[in-house]
Design a protein around this motif. Sequence first.
Motif, short mmCIF file in Angstrom:
data_model
loop_
_atom_site.label_atom_id
_atom_site.label_comp_id
_atom_site.label_asym_id
_atom_site.label_seq_id
_atom_site.Cartn_x
_atom_site.Cartn_y
_atom_site.Cartn_z
N VAL A 153 0.87 -1.18 0.00
CA VAL A 153 0.00 0.00 0.00
C VAL A 153 0.91 1.22 0.00
CG1 VAL A 153 -1.79 1.26 1.25
CG2 VAL A 153 -1.79 -1.24 1.28
N ASP A 154 0.69 2.10 -0.97
CA ASP A 154 1.55 3.27 -1.11
C ASP A 154 0.70 4.41 -1.66
OD1 ASP A 154 3.51 5.18 -2.26
OD2 ASP A 154 4.96 3.60 -1.82
N ALA A 155 1.01 5.62 -1.27
CA ALA A 155 0.26 6.79 -1.75
C ALA A 155 0.35 6.90 -3.28
CB ALA A 155 0.80 8.06 -1.11
N GLU A 156 1.43 6.40 -3.86
CA GLU A 156 1.62 6.43 -5.31
C GLU A 156 0.49 5.70 -6.06
OE1 GLU A 156 4.71 4.67 -8.66
OE2 GLU A 156 5.18 4.44 -6.55
N PHE A 157 -0.09 4.69 -5.42
CA PHE A 157 -1.13 3.88 -6.07
C PHE A 157 -2.48 4.58 -6.11
CE2 PHE A 157 1.39 0.22 -4.03
CZ PHE A 157 2.36 0.30 -5.00
N GLY A 158 -2.64 5.62 -5.30
CA GLY A 158 -3.90 6.34 -5.25
C GLY A 158 -4.73 5.93 -4.05
N GLU A 159 -5.65 6.77 -3.71
CA GLU A 159 -6.52 6.55 -2.54
C GLU A 159 -7.26 5.22 -2.66
OE1 GLU A 159 -8.24 7.76 1.10
OE2 GLU A 159 -6.84 8.95 -0.08
N GLY A 160 -7.11 4.37 -1.66
CA GLY A 160 -7.83 3.11 -1.60
C GLY A 160 -7.31 2.02 -2.54
N ASN A 161 -6.22 2.27 -3.23
CA ASN A 161 -5.66 1.28 -4.15
C ASN A 161 -4.47 0.57 -3.52
OD1 ASN A 161 -7.46 1.74 -6.27
ND2 ASN A 161 -6.21 3.41 -7.06
N SER A 162 -4.29 -0.69 -3.90
CA SER A 162 -3.17 -1.48 -3.42
C SER A 162 -2.22 -1.76 -4.58
CB SER A 162 -3.67 -2.81 -2.86
OG SER A 162 -4.17 -3.61 -3.92
N ILE A 163 -1.15 -2.47 -4.28
CA ILE A 163 -0.19 -2.83 -5.31
C ILE A 163 -0.86 -3.67 -6.41
CG2 ILE A 163 0.65 -4.94 -4.16
CD1 ILE A 163 3.49 -4.11 -5.13
N VAL A 164 -1.84 -4.47 -6.04
CA VAL A 164 -2.55 -5.30 -7.03
C VAL A 164 -3.30 -4.41 -8.02
CG1 VAL A 164 -4.30 -7.08 -7.36
CG2 VAL A 164 -2.74 -7.25 -5.43
N ASP A 165 -3.99 -3.40 -7.52
CA ASP A 165 -4.70 -2.46 -8.40
C ASP A 165 -3.72 -1.73 -9.30
OD1 ASP A 165 -7.19 -3.00 -7.06
OD2 ASP A 165 -6.50 -1.69 -5.44
N TRP A 166 -2.60 -1.29 -8.73
CA TRP A 166 -1.59 -0.57 -9.49
C TRP A 166 -1.01 -1.43 -10.59
CZ3 TRP A 166 3.87 -1.35 -9.47
CH2 TRP A 166 4.60 -0.33 -10.11
N VAL A 167 -0.66 -2.68 -10.25
CA VAL A 167 -0.10 -3.60 -11.24
C VAL A 167 -1.09 -3.85 -12.37
CG1 VAL A 167 0.53 -6.03 -11.61
CG2 VAL A 167 1.60 -4.73 -9.76
N LYS A 168 -2.33 -4.10 -12.02
CA LYS A 168 -3.34 -4.38 -13.05
C LYS A 168 -3.57 -3.18 -13.96
CE LYS A 168 -5.33 -8.28 -10.77
NZ LYS A 168 -6.46 -9.00 -10.26
N SER A 169 -3.46 -1.97 -13.43
CA SER A 169 -3.60 -0.79 -14.29
C SER A 169 -2.38 -0.64 -15.20
CB SER A 169 -3.80 0.47 -13.45
OG SER A 169 -2.62 0.85 -12.79
N LYS A 170 -1.20 -0.99 -14.70
CA LYS A 170 0.03 -0.88 -15.49
C LYS A 170 0.07 -1.90 -16.63
CE LYS A 170 2.55 2.34 -13.57
NZ LYS A 170 3.00 3.51 -14.31
N ILE A 171 -0.40 -3.13 -16.39
CA ILE A 171 -0.29 -4.15 -17.43
C ILE A 171 -1.27 -3.91 -18.58
CG2 ILE A 171 0.71 -5.93 -15.97
CD1 ILE A 171 -1.99 -7.25 -15.75
N LYS A 172 -2.22 -3.04 -18.37
CA LYS A 172 -3.14 -2.69 -19.45
C LYS A 172 -2.49 -1.76 -20.47
CE LYS A 172 -7.30 -3.28 -16.71
NZ LYS A 172 -8.42 -2.62 -16.06
N LYS A 173 -1.41 -1.09 -20.04
CA LYS A 173 -0.71 -0.14 -20.90
C LYS A 173 0.44 -0.83 -21.62
CE LYS A 173 -1.69 3.61 -17.74
NZ LYS A 173 -1.14 4.58 -16.81
N LYS A 174 0.71 -0.37 -22.83
CA LYS A 174 1.85 -0.92 -23.57
C LYS A 174 3.13 -0.61 -22.79
CE LYS A 174 4.16 -0.88 -27.96
NZ LYS A 174 3.98 -0.88 -29.37
#
Length: 123
Positions: free
Chosen positions: A10-31
Motif C-alpha cells: 500500500v503506497d500513496a503512489e497507487f492512489g486513494e484506496g488502491n493497493s499494489i494489485v490495483d496498481w499492477v493491473k492498471s500498469k499491465i493494461k498499458k503498452k
Amino acid sequence: MEILSGRRSVDAEFGEGNSIVDWVKSKIKKKDGINDILDKNAGASCVSVREEMMLLFRVALLCTSPNPADRPSMRDVVSMLQEAKPKRKLSGGGGGRAGDNIVCGADSDGGCDIPLAQKATEK
C-alpha cells in the motif's frame, strides 16, 4: 508483487484506496507497463533475470485473482515456483558464496552481472 516491483503493498503512489494489485493491473493494461512494474534493482534489466521475474509475476497474478476459486492452491504455487527456479550458473565456481556474481548469459549487453552479496543486503 512487492518483491518483483520493489514497492510496498500500500503506497500513496497507487492512489486513494488502491493497493499494489490495483496498481499492477492498471500498469499491465498499458503498452510497456511491465517495464514500470519490475524492479530494475532486482535485475530486471538483465534478460534472463527478467524472464524469471516474468514467470514469478504470472504466479503473483494468479494468486491475486479477484475470484478466490480462480487462485491456485499452495501446492500448485510451490510447483510453479519450483519450475521457475533459475538455471543460471554462478561465476567463480563458488556455488553461491558472498561476492560471487550471477552470470546472465551471452545475449546480454554485458551490464548484467548481479553481485549476490549486494542483493542479499540491500533495503
